[in-house]
Design a protein around this motif. Structure first.
Motif, PDB file in Angstrom:
ATOM      1  N   GLU A   1       0.534  -1.418  -0.086  1.00 16.26           N
ATOM      2  CA  GLU A   1       0.299   0.168   0.124  1.00 16.26           C
ATOM      3  C   GLU A   1       0.743   1.269   0.042  1.00 16.26           C
ATOM      4  O   GLU A   1       0.547   1.971  -0.779  1.00 16.26           O
ATOM      5  CB  GLU A   1      -1.203  -0.307   1.282  1.00 16.26           C
ATOM      6  CG  GLU A   1      -1.813  -1.463   1.334  1.00 16.26           C
ATOM      7  CD  GLU A   1      -2.799  -1.375   2.114  1.00 16.26           C
ATOM      8  OE1 GLU A   1      -3.868  -1.599   2.389  1.00 16.26           O
ATOM      9  OE2 GLU A   1      -3.039  -1.380   3.644  1.00 16.26           O
ATOM     10  N   ALA A   2       1.868   1.366   0.964  1.00 19.08           N
ATOM     11  CA  ALA A   2       3.063   2.111   0.998  1.00 19.08           C
ATOM     12  C   ALA A   2       3.425   2.637  -0.913  1.00 19.08           C
ATOM     13  O   ALA A   2       3.552   3.684  -1.142  1.00 19.08           O
ATOM     14  CB  ALA A   2       3.745   2.140   1.811  1.00 19.08           C
TER      15      ALA A   2
ATOM     16  N   SER B   1       0.611   3.844  -3.307  1.00 20.90           N
ATOM     17  CA  SER B   1      -0.569   5.165  -2.803  1.00 20.90           C
ATOM     18  C   SER B   1       0.343   5.684  -3.544  1.00 20.90           C
ATOM     19  O   SER B   1      -0.576   6.608  -4.335  1.00 20.90           O
ATOM     20  CB  SER B   1      -0.029   4.900  -1.427  1.00 20.90           C
ATOM     21  OG  SER B   1       1.110   5.618  -1.342  1.00 20.90           O
TER      22      SER B   1
ATOM     23  N   ASP C   1      -2.631   6.246  -6.551  1.00 22.27           N
ATOM     24  CA  ASP C   1      -4.385   7.603  -5.683  1.00 22.27           C
ATOM     25  C   ASP C   1      -4.771   6.150  -7.293  1.00 22.27           C
ATOM     26  O   ASP C   1      -6.196   7.208  -7.812  1.00 22.27           O
ATOM     27  CB  ASP C   1      -4.063   8.379  -6.533  1.00 22.27           C
ATOM     28  CG  ASP C   1      -5.354   9.454  -6.757  1.00 22.27           C
ATOM     29  OD1 ASP C   1      -5.690   9.402  -5.213  1.00 22.27           O
ATOM     30  OD2 ASP C   1      -5.764  10.298  -7.026  1.00 22.27           O
TER      31      ASP C   1
ATOM     32  N   THR D   1      -7.680   3.036  -5.811  1.00 22.42           N
ATOM     33  CA  THR D   1      -8.296   2.353  -5.203  1.00 22.42           C
ATOM     34  C   THR D   1      -7.312   1.239  -4.894  1.00 22.42           C
ATOM     35  O   THR D   1      -7.554  -0.415  -5.404  1.00 22.42           O
ATOM     36  CB  THR D   1      -9.638   2.036  -5.109  1.00 22.42           C
ATOM     37  OG1 THR D   1     -10.190   3.053  -5.162  1.00 22.42           O
ATOM     38  CG2 THR D   1     -10.475   1.013  -3.741  1.00 22.42           C
TER      39      THR D   1
END
Length: 226
Positions: free
Chosen positions: A21-22, A25, A28, A30
């Motif tokens: 996720e990091a 991210s 941008d 989902t």
């Protein structure tokens, strides 16, 4: 307004999901978590995903088995799968990943920039496909509408065809540029093949739009294949 693409992250270790996720991210989009193969298959029943990042070593249903289930389902078989693994058993193990339907096979620890770049390619291709499906759906609705006079409907349909043709031309140009960029940068063959697949679909849509031009005698709906 263009909706964000969904990216499915499948790993039984929470810290690995947090790391993914990091890394992703910045795209941008989902990000959807799944902590097992079973949970991933459940998520795929209701949502559409641009790409799946799938851990190989998981208790119970491992990554290979999960991928096999994904590829057997008509709804999900065309979703790109990137395998992530903390172990490397050599070419045979890698080949098993590709045989299971993966578009890429990455060993941990991996370069975050490389992973993000690979995922972004498939997200971009997914967004292009979504645009094409929306345009084809809009065209069908206009052509099937029967509440206007014949002359007015014909005029409006002609204008819509011209607008869609212009939009398609822009997407064709972007797809051609993307394919050239991938070839020039010697990106992995899977991404190049996916881009080529998109160009083939664009060619099919162009033929369908051309067939709807006045005087061709065809008003069949445009295909919206995945």
């Amino acid at each position: 307004m263009v909706q964000k693409a969904k990216i499915l992250l499948v790993d039984d270790r929470p810290e690995n999901l947090l790391a993914l996720e990091a890394i992703l991210s910045a795209l941008d989009q989902t990000l959807v978590r799944a902590s097992s193969g079973e949970e991933a298959l459940k998520a795929l029943l209701t949502d559409d995903f641009a790409v799946i990042l799938l851990d190989v070593q998981m208790p119970g249903m491992d990554g290979f088995e999960t991928a096999a289930h994904i590829k057997r389902r008509e709804r999900t078989r065309d979703i790109p799968i990137i395998f992530l693994t903390a172990i490397n058993h050599g070419p045979h193990h890698t080949f098993r990943g590709y045989a299971a339907g993966a578009v890429d096979y990455i060993s941990k620890p991996f370069d975050p920039w490389v992973l993000r770049a690979k995922v972004s390619v498939f997200v971009e291709l997914y967004m292009k496909n979504c645009q094409l499906r929306e345009q084809a759906s809009l065209l069908r609705l206009q052509l099937e509408g029967g509440d206007k006079s014949a002359g007015g409907e014909a005029k409006e349909s002609a204008g819509l065809l011209a607008e869609l043709s212009a939009r398609l031309a822009a997407v064709e140009e972007q797809a051609e540029a993307l394919t050239k960029q991938l070839n020039d940068e010697s990106t992995d063959a899977a991404a190049v093949a996916t881009a080529a697949h998109l160009e083939r679909k664009l060619t099919g849509l162009r033929r369908a739009l051309d067939a709807l031009e006045p005087g061709t005698g065809s008003t069949s709906p445009v295909s919206s294949q995945n």
